[in-house]
Design an enzyme around this catalytic site. Sequence first.
Site, PDB file in Angstrom:
ATOM      1  N   GLY A   1       0.863  -1.069  -0.242  1.00  0.00           N
ATOM      2  CA  GLY A   1      -0.122   0.050  -0.197  1.00  0.00           C
ATOM      3  C   GLY A   1       0.922   1.315  -0.113  1.00  0.00           C
ATOM      4  O   GLY A   1       0.212   2.472   0.353  1.00  0.00           O
TER       5      GLY A   1
ATOM      6  N   MET B   1      -4.197  -7.087  -6.823  1.00  0.00           N
ATOM      7  CA  MET B   1      -3.377  -8.337  -7.543  1.00  0.00           C
ATOM      8  C   MET B   1      -4.114  -9.414  -8.352  1.00  0.00           C
ATOM      9  O   MET B   1      -4.558 -10.812  -7.902  1.00  0.00           O
ATOM     10  CB  MET B   1      -2.562  -9.151  -6.910  1.00  0.00           C
ATOM     11  CG  MET B   1      -1.024  -7.978  -6.258  1.00  0.00           C
ATOM     12  SD  MET B   1      -0.079  -7.189  -7.739  1.00  0.00           S
ATOM     13  CE  MET B   1       0.706  -8.937  -8.102  1.00  0.00           C
ATOM     14  N   ARG B   2      -5.932  -8.793  -8.235  1.00  0.00           N
ATOM     15  CA  ARG B   2      -6.410  -9.465  -9.556  1.00  0.00           C
ATOM     16  C   ARG B   2      -6.799  -9.130 -10.578  1.00  0.00           C
ATOM     17  O   ARG B   2      -6.787  -7.839 -10.946  1.00  0.00           O
ATOM     18  CB  ARG B   2      -7.845  -9.612  -8.731  1.00  0.00           C
ATOM     19  CG  ARG B   2      -7.367 -10.277  -6.822  1.00  0.00           C
ATOM     20  CD  ARG B   2      -7.199 -11.431  -6.826  1.00  0.00           C
ATOM     21  NE  ARG B   2      -8.364 -12.097  -7.088  1.00  0.00           N
ATOM     22  CZ  ARG B   2      -7.856 -12.844  -7.278  1.00  0.00           C
ATOM     23  NH1 ARG B   2      -6.851 -14.157  -6.874  1.00  0.00           N
ATOM     24  NH2 ARG B   2      -9.446 -13.898  -7.705  1.00  0.00           N
TER      25      ARG B   2
ATOM     26  N   HIS C   1       1.860   0.489 -13.002  1.00  0.00           N
ATOM     27  CA  HIS C   1       2.381  -0.822 -13.563  1.00  0.00           C
ATOM     28  C   HIS C   1       4.183  -0.758 -13.193  1.00  0.00           C
ATOM     29  O   HIS C   1       4.477   0.223 -13.321  1.00  0.00           O
ATOM     30  CB  HIS C   1       1.982  -1.535 -14.857  1.00  0.00           C
ATOM     31  CG  HIS C   1       2.517  -2.868 -15.136  1.00  0.00           C
ATOM     32  ND1 HIS C   1       2.267  -4.223 -14.581  1.00  0.00           N
ATOM     33  CD2 HIS C   1       3.309  -3.172 -15.928  1.00  0.00           C
ATOM     34  CE1 HIS C   1       3.090  -5.314 -15.064  1.00  0.00           C
ATOM     35  NE2 HIS C   1       3.937  -4.438 -15.568  1.00  0.00           N
TER      36      HIS C   1
HETATM   37  C1  GRF Z   1       3.485  -1.425  -8.098  1.00  0.00           C
HETATM   38  O1  GRF Z   1       4.769  -2.059  -8.257  1.00  0.00           O
HETATM   39  C2  GRF Z   1       3.087  -1.221  -8.985  1.00  0.00           C
HETATM   40  O2  GRF Z   1       3.148  -1.085  -9.939  1.00  0.00           O
HETATM   41  C3  GRF Z   1       2.114  -2.720  -8.717  1.00  0.00           C
HETATM   42  O3  GRF Z   1       1.695  -3.283  -6.815  1.00  0.00           O
HETATM   43  C4  GRF Z   1       2.938  -2.793  -6.674  1.00  0.00           C
HETATM   44  C5  GRF Z   1       2.489  -1.806  -5.276  1.00  0.00           C
HETATM   45  O4  GRF Z   1       3.148  -1.600  -4.767  1.00  0.00           O
HETATM   46  N1  GRF Z   1       0.708  -3.071  -9.571  1.00  0.00           N
HETATM   47  P1  GRF Z   1       2.667  -0.291  -3.191  1.00  0.00           P
HETATM   48  O5  GRF Z   1       1.447  -1.677  -2.627  1.00  0.00           O
HETATM   49  O6  GRF Z   1       1.617   0.045  -3.652  1.00  0.00           O
HETATM   50  O7  GRF Z   1       3.577  -0.727  -2.556  1.00  0.00           O
END
Ligand code: GRF
Length: 222
Positions: free
Chosen positions: A42, A120-121, A139
Amino acid sequence: MPAFSDLSQQNPSEQALLQPAGWNGQGFDPPLQLGVMASGNGSNFEAMEMAIRRGELAATIRLLVVNNPGCGAQRRAERLGIPCSVMDHRLHQDRRELDRELVRRFKDAGAEAIVMAGWMRIVTNDLIQAYPNRLLNIHPSLLPSFRGLDGVGQALQAGVQISGCTVHLVTEDLDAGPIVAQAAVPVMADDTRTSLAERIHHEEHRLLPIALMHIGQSWRQG
Ligand code: GRF
């Protein structure tokens, strides 16, 4: 490079990046009403909230939804006093049912746009069509290179010398929607997954509020 908050110290080209054309410096009126989706640490969610608190992004995070109970994003929301809803995907019948419930919660919370900040879905059309052109993802690669899982590892494996991060609109094709903003970072010869991911994360935290500022301007102009 000067801190993002210190706009007066930036040269004109940096200002052009940070302040969209037509930007009147007053922010959005009314502020953007955001929903955020996260699965893990997060840090991007918190970076957005910090940009809001510093007055760099006129927005309110109405609701964070997490799918992993107890994840870092949820703990950050508790610390920051931001409403957080837990929707454990394992308790839902399928993706579409999960997404329909997501939409309901975000609409109830008054979110006009959604940021997938480490969700992550895979999402379905039920969510995409409920927020047309207002569903964003971040991303960790310079799309269209290295779509899908482990964008950082893919970049290392490919031996590229520049990587970065991308904020894009979400469409049905994974990590392939229209690009809103990108930031590049160098890949060092001795980089590990961890060191490169850290460098990219740093840029993500800067990029996401900028991307929202840019695209929010177009949403407000209708
Ligand atoms: C980030 O690297 C984003 O690009 C990817 O997931 C990661 C999330 O990181 N989709 P965080 O949970 O915000 O630290």
